[in-house]
Design a protein around this motif. Structure first.
Motif, PDB file in Angstrom:
ATOM      1  N   GLU A   1       0.822  -1.208   0.000  1.00 55.06           N
ATOM      2  CA  GLU A   1       0.000   0.000   0.000  1.00 55.06           C
ATOM      3  C   GLU A   1       0.857   1.260   0.000  1.00 55.06           C
ATOM      4  OE1 GLU A   1      -3.571   0.384   1.891  1.00 55.06           O
ATOM      5  OE2 GLU A   1      -4.200  -1.699   1.576  1.00 55.06           O
ATOM      6  N   ASN A   2       1.953   1.242   0.746  1.00 57.75           N
ATOM      7  CA  ASN A   2       2.827   2.411   0.765  1.00 57.75           C
ATOM      8  C   ASN A   2       3.594   2.577  -0.541  1.00 57.75           C
ATOM      9  OD1 ASN A   2       3.084   4.047   3.469  1.00 57.75           O
ATOM     10  ND2 ASN A   2       2.612   1.929   4.039  1.00 57.75           N
ATOM     11  N   ALA A   3       3.955   1.469  -1.190  1.00 54.21           N
ATOM     12  CA  ALA A   3       4.622   1.569  -2.494  1.00 54.21           C
ATOM     13  C   ALA A   3       3.701   2.245  -3.501  1.00 54.21           C
ATOM     14  CB  ALA A   3       5.035   0.178  -2.977  1.00 54.21           C
ATOM     15  N   VAL A   4       2.436   1.873  -3.494  1.00 54.10           N
ATOM     16  CA  VAL A   4       1.466   2.510  -4.385  1.00 54.10           C
ATOM     17  C   VAL A   4       1.301   3.985  -4.026  1.00 54.10           C
ATOM     18  CG1 VAL A   4      -0.974   2.568  -5.050  1.00 54.10           C
ATOM     19  CG2 VAL A   4       0.253   0.380  -4.934  1.00 54.10           C
ATOM     20  N   LYS A   5       1.227   4.259  -2.747  1.00 58.68           N
ATOM     21  CA  LYS A   5       1.104   5.650  -2.281  1.00 58.68           C
ATOM     22  C   LYS A   5       2.286   6.491  -2.761  1.00 58.68           C
ATOM     23  CE  LYS A   5       0.839   8.069   2.204  1.00 58.68           C
ATOM     24  NZ  LYS A   5       0.745   7.832   3.672  1.00 58.68           N
ATOM     25  N   ILE A   6       3.486   5.946  -2.657  1.00 58.79           N
ATOM     26  CA  ILE A   6       4.690   6.658  -3.099  1.00 58.79           C
ATOM     27  C   ILE A   6       4.658   6.874  -4.605  1.00 58.79           C
ATOM     28  CG2 ILE A   6       7.197   6.437  -3.334  1.00 58.79           C
ATOM     29  CD1 ILE A   6       7.074   4.885  -0.600  1.00 58.79           C
ATOM     30  N   ALA A   7       4.281   5.831  -5.357  1.00 62.71           N
ATOM     31  CA  ALA A   7       4.226   5.951  -6.820  1.00 62.71           C
ATOM     32  C   ALA A   7       3.206   7.001  -7.247  1.00 62.71           C
ATOM     33  CB  ALA A   7       3.891   4.591  -7.433  1.00 62.71           C
ATOM     34  N   ARG A   8       2.069   7.019  -6.589  1.00 68.03           N
ATOM     35  CA  ARG A   8       1.055   8.019  -6.938  1.00 68.03           C
ATOM     36  C   ARG A   8       1.535   9.432  -6.616  1.00 68.03           C
ATOM     37  NH1 ARG A   8      -4.328   4.613  -4.854  1.00 68.03           N
ATOM     38  NH2 ARG A   8      -4.913   3.835  -6.935  1.00 68.03           N
ATOM     39  N   ALA A   9       2.191   9.592  -5.488  1.00 73.91           N
ATOM     40  CA  ALA A   9       2.701  10.918  -5.137  1.00 73.91           C
ATOM     41  C   ALA A   9       3.776  11.374  -6.119  1.00 73.91           C
ATOM     42  CB  ALA A   9       3.261  10.891  -3.714  1.00 73.91           C
ATOM     43  N   HIS A  10       4.635  10.441  -6.517  1.00 72.67           N
ATOM     44  CA  HIS A  10       5.729  10.792  -7.432  1.00 72.67           C
ATOM     45  C   HIS A  10       5.212  11.181  -8.807  1.00 72.67           C
ATOM     46  CE1 HIS A  10       9.572  10.613  -9.523  1.00 72.67           C
ATOM     47  NE2 HIS A  10       9.053   9.732 -10.373  1.00 72.67           N
ATOM     48  N   THR A  11       4.226  10.444  -9.325  1.00 70.81           N
ATOM     49  CA  THR A  11       3.759  10.671 -10.692  1.00 70.81           C
ATOM     50  C   THR A  11       2.608  11.657 -10.786  1.00 70.81           C
ATOM     51  OG1 THR A  11       2.215   8.818 -10.528  1.00 70.81           O
ATOM     52  CG2 THR A  11       4.436   8.332 -11.381  1.00 70.81           C
ATOM     53  N   GLY A  12       1.889  11.854  -9.684  1.00 69.08           N
ATOM     54  CA  GLY A  12       0.688  12.659  -9.746  1.00 69.08           C
ATOM     55  C   GLY A  12      -0.449  11.961 -10.468  1.00 69.08           C
ATOM     56  N   ARG A  13      -0.345  10.656 -10.612  1.00 67.28           N
ATOM     57  CA  ARG A  13      -1.361   9.850 -11.310  1.00 67.28           C
ATOM     58  C   ARG A  13      -2.025   8.906 -10.314  1.00 67.28           C
ATOM     59  NH1 ARG A  13       2.728   7.784 -16.139  1.00 67.28           N
ATOM     60  NH2 ARG A  13       3.347   9.857 -16.930  1.00 67.28           N
ATOM     61  N   ALA A  14      -3.141   8.308 -10.727  1.00 69.53           N
ATOM     62  CA  ALA A  14      -3.902   7.471  -9.798  1.00 69.53           C
ATOM     63  C   ALA A  14      -3.956   5.999 -10.180  1.00 69.53           C
ATOM     64  CB  ALA A  14      -5.329   7.997  -9.673  1.00 69.53           C
ATOM     65  N   ALA A  15      -3.953   5.674 -11.461  1.00 74.05           N
ATOM     66  CA  ALA A  15      -4.223   4.308 -11.898  1.00 74.05           C
ATOM     67  C   ALA A  15      -3.066   3.365 -11.562  1.00 74.05           C
ATOM     68  CB  ALA A  15      -4.506   4.272 -13.389  1.00 74.05           C
ATOM     69  N   VAL A  16      -3.419   2.140 -11.172  1.00 77.57           N
ATOM     70  CA  VAL A  16      -2.441   1.098 -10.858  1.00 77.57           C
ATOM     71  C   VAL A  16      -2.828  -0.159 -11.632  1.00 77.57           C
ATOM     72  CG1 VAL A  16      -1.464  -0.361  -9.041  1.00 77.57           C
ATOM     73  CG2 VAL A  16      -1.996   2.046  -8.573  1.00 77.57           C
ATOM     74  N   VAL A  17      -1.861  -0.740 -12.303  1.00 82.23           N
ATOM     75  CA  VAL A  17      -2.093  -1.956 -13.087  1.00 82.23           C
ATOM     76  C   VAL A  17      -1.491  -3.150 -12.352  1.00 82.23           C
ATOM     77  CG1 VAL A  17      -1.639  -3.140 -15.272  1.00 82.23           C
ATOM     78  CG2 VAL A  17      -2.135  -0.678 -15.255  1.00 82.23           C
ATOM     79  N   VAL A  18      -2.289  -4.188 -12.189  1.00 83.02           N
ATOM     80  CA  VAL A  18      -1.857  -5.431 -11.558  1.00 83.02           C
ATOM     81  C   VAL A  18      -2.217  -6.590 -12.474  1.00 83.02           C
ATOM     82  CG1 VAL A  18      -2.037  -4.538  -9.206  1.00 83.02           C
ATOM     83  CG2 VAL A  18      -4.042  -5.588 -10.280  1.00 83.02           C
ATOM     84  N   LEU A  19      -1.857  -7.803 -12.061  1.00 84.59           N
ATOM     85  CA  LEU A  19      -2.015  -8.968 -12.934  1.00 84.59           C
ATOM     86  C   LEU A  19      -3.011  -9.978 -12.392  1.00 84.59           C
ATOM     87  CD1 LEU A  19       1.712  -9.735 -13.875  1.00 84.59           C
ATOM     88  CD2 LEU A  19       0.058  -8.315 -15.115  1.00 84.59           C
ATOM     89  N   ASP A  20      -3.569 -10.776 -13.300  1.00 87.03           N
ATOM     90  CA  ASP A  20      -4.305 -11.969 -12.896  1.00 87.03           C
ATOM     91  C   ASP A  20      -3.407 -12.854 -12.044  1.00 87.03           C
ATOM     92  OD1 ASP A  20      -6.644 -11.373 -14.236  1.00 87.03           O
ATOM     93  OD2 ASP A  20      -6.100 -12.481 -16.041  1.00 87.03           O
ATOM     94  N   HIS A  21      -4.006 -13.624 -11.145  1.00 84.09           N
ATOM     95  CA  HIS A  21      -3.316 -14.595 -10.278  1.00 84.09           C
ATOM     96  C   HIS A  21      -2.436 -13.933  -9.223  1.00 84.09           C
ATOM     97  CE1 HIS A  21      -4.761 -17.489 -13.185  1.00 84.09           C
ATOM     98  NE2 HIS A  21      -4.095 -16.870 -14.136  1.00 84.09           N
ATOM     99  N   ALA A  22      -2.482 -12.607  -9.120  1.00 81.08           N
ATOM    100  CA  ALA A  22      -1.620 -11.892  -8.175  1.00 81.08           C
ATOM    101  C   ALA A  22      -2.155 -12.013  -6.750  1.00 81.08           C
ATOM    102  CB  ALA A  22      -1.524 -10.426  -8.559  1.00 81.08           C
TER     103      ALA A  22
END
Length: 448
Positions: free
Chosen positions: A132-153
């Motif tokens: 959750e924090n990795a996603v939070k950091i990525a969103r803050a860095h990019t200013g974007r919201a969407a996150v792509v993940v995979l089947d079976h994850a």
């Protein structure tokens, strides 16, 4: 009291034993049914690759607490580090007053993770929290919201991490999901409709098509991928897939997050599983084996990305607890100094040889994995249709005989093998012998 358990298997009577069985009523009365259980035994002591229950049974541990005790249960160096730290202080909260243990873990992870760029590390308590924090950091860095993940994850059971997790039951379905999470087809070579040889190229094409037609690459903050999907069934990302993701993220300013919570820290025969593909992610999440059984997790990544969150935006009351940090420093030193990366490769060699006949059995659709992260996919003979019933029967028989293995996979038909990296050859081969016998037995029963 001698806490070291002799490294031998001991099994007498039924499972569970009488003492463990006596706990069943109390468990049902005191604990919620949502807490699952793989084996109905209560553990009294553990060391190395052996777990001893309260009935005196000793089990060969091919689960490692789900890839946590990679340095073995109660490694003496870890125990000593925990005892010494507990005698000094148990907690201050790093956000209030600092201590060297937190810094020491960060320094080691910054050195051990792939790439020679400037890195920084933040510590947390659980794998889901790290994700959750990795996603939070990525969103803050990019200013974007969407996150792509995979089947079976599998990324955890909390709201955001649970939404990122693919399997609906039992992990999701308790209410509204987190927003802006997008799922792409995963390159599952054994089950890829276009054939294993095309899984990487075709699944990557479908991912990019989804991004560009449904989301917009300019709106994607991160692509999150497990280099080996553990709970999904020990699915190794095929050659070329991770590097294609890396290149795509670089071109579009997307943060590539490698979830190494289960596969990292020597488990696959590399310090981190992405190293098999020569890939350097922007952020890496670790947990499980990091502190050898104490709750600790981390996000490590490019310094400029990690600095995207303002002061006070990262952390937690228990994040980077001093006792857990002491355990992690000891565990990381053991991994390096005892050569456990090489040991994981040796475990794979021995396992492939020991299971050679079982791998060829009609019920085994595929044997796969890397290092000491291995699996058998059980299918109905003559095809690829999942056979969860036979897989569960094999696992149950292994448990009865004193070998702990785990069921996993989207279809519940994958037998997952995660032995401690310190297991000795004789104990490893004994356990693999039991598994091989039970696989053959299942085939004999099916044809009787």
């Amino acid at each position: 009291m001698n806490t070291v358990v002799e490294q031998v298997r001991i099994r007498e009577g039924g499972l569970p034993g009488s003492a463990s069985a006596a706990r069943a009523d109390a468990r049902a009365r005191e604990l919620p049914r949502g807490l699952g259980n793989a084996v109905p035994i209560f553990i009294e002591r553990a060391s190395g690759a052996i777990l001893r229950d309260i009935d005196g049974n000793q089990f060969i541990d091919f689960a490692s607490g789900i890839a946590v005790t990679s340095v073995g249960a109660s490694h003496p160096r870890v125990v000593r580090a925990v005892q010494e730290q507990a005698a000094l202080f148990t907690h201050t909260c790093f956000l209030v007053t600092e201590y060297d243990g937190y810094l020491g873990v960060a320094q080691r992870l910054n050195r051990l993770t792939p790439g020679d760029h400037a890195k920084k590390t933040a510590l947390f308590s659980t794998g889901a929290e790290a994700v959750e924090n990795a996603v939070k950091i990525a969103r803050a860095h990019t200013g974007r919201a969407a996150v792509v993940v995979l089947d079976h994850a599998f990324h955890g059971r909390t709201l955001l991490a649970g939404t990122m997790t693919a399997k609906y039951k039992p992990y999701r379905g308790a209410g509204p999901a987190a927003t802006d999470i997008h799922r792409a087809p995963a390159p599952y070579p054994y089950r890829w409709p276009g054939g294993a040889e095309n899984a990487a190229e075709q699944s990557f094409a479908r991912l990019t098509e989804m991004v560009e037609t449904q989301i917009g690459a300019e709106n994607v903050a991160a692509i999150v991928v497990e280099p080996v999907q553990g709970e999904g069934g020990v699915i190794v990302q095929p050659p070329g897939y991770l590097s294609a993701i890396r290149d795509y993220c670089t071109r579009h300013g997307i943060v590539m997050i490698a979830d190494e919570i289960q596969a990292g820290l020597a488990r696959t025969g590399a310090m981190f599983a992405v190293e098999h593909d020569g890939v350097i992610p922007d952020l890496i999440t670790t947990a499980k084996a990091l502190a050898a059984g104490l709750p600790l997790a981390a996000v490590t990544g490019r310094a400029e990305i990690m600095d995207a969150i303002a002061p006070g935006g990262l952390g937690g009351t228990y994040a980077g607890n001093p006792i857990a940090c002491a355990a992690a420093i000891a565990a990381l030193d053991v991994i390096v100094e005892e050569g456990l990366v090489d040991r994981a490769r040796r475990i794979e060699e021995l396992t492939r040889s020991a299971l050679a006949d079982a791998i060829a059995a009609p019920h085994v659709g595929e044997f796969r994995g890397r290092g000491a992260m291995l699996a058998l996919e059980i299918v109905h003979p003559g095809g690829t249709r999942p056979d969860a019933e036979t897989a569960a029967a094999i696992v149950a028989r292994c448990h009865e005989r004193g070998l702990l293995v785990l069921l996993s996979g989207t279809f519940g038909n994958v037998i997952r093998l995660l032995p401690p990296l310190v297991i000795d050859d004789d104990l490893l081969l004994e356990g693999m012998g039991i598994l091989a016998e039970e696989v053959r037995r299942a085939d004999e029963l099916a044809t009787a």
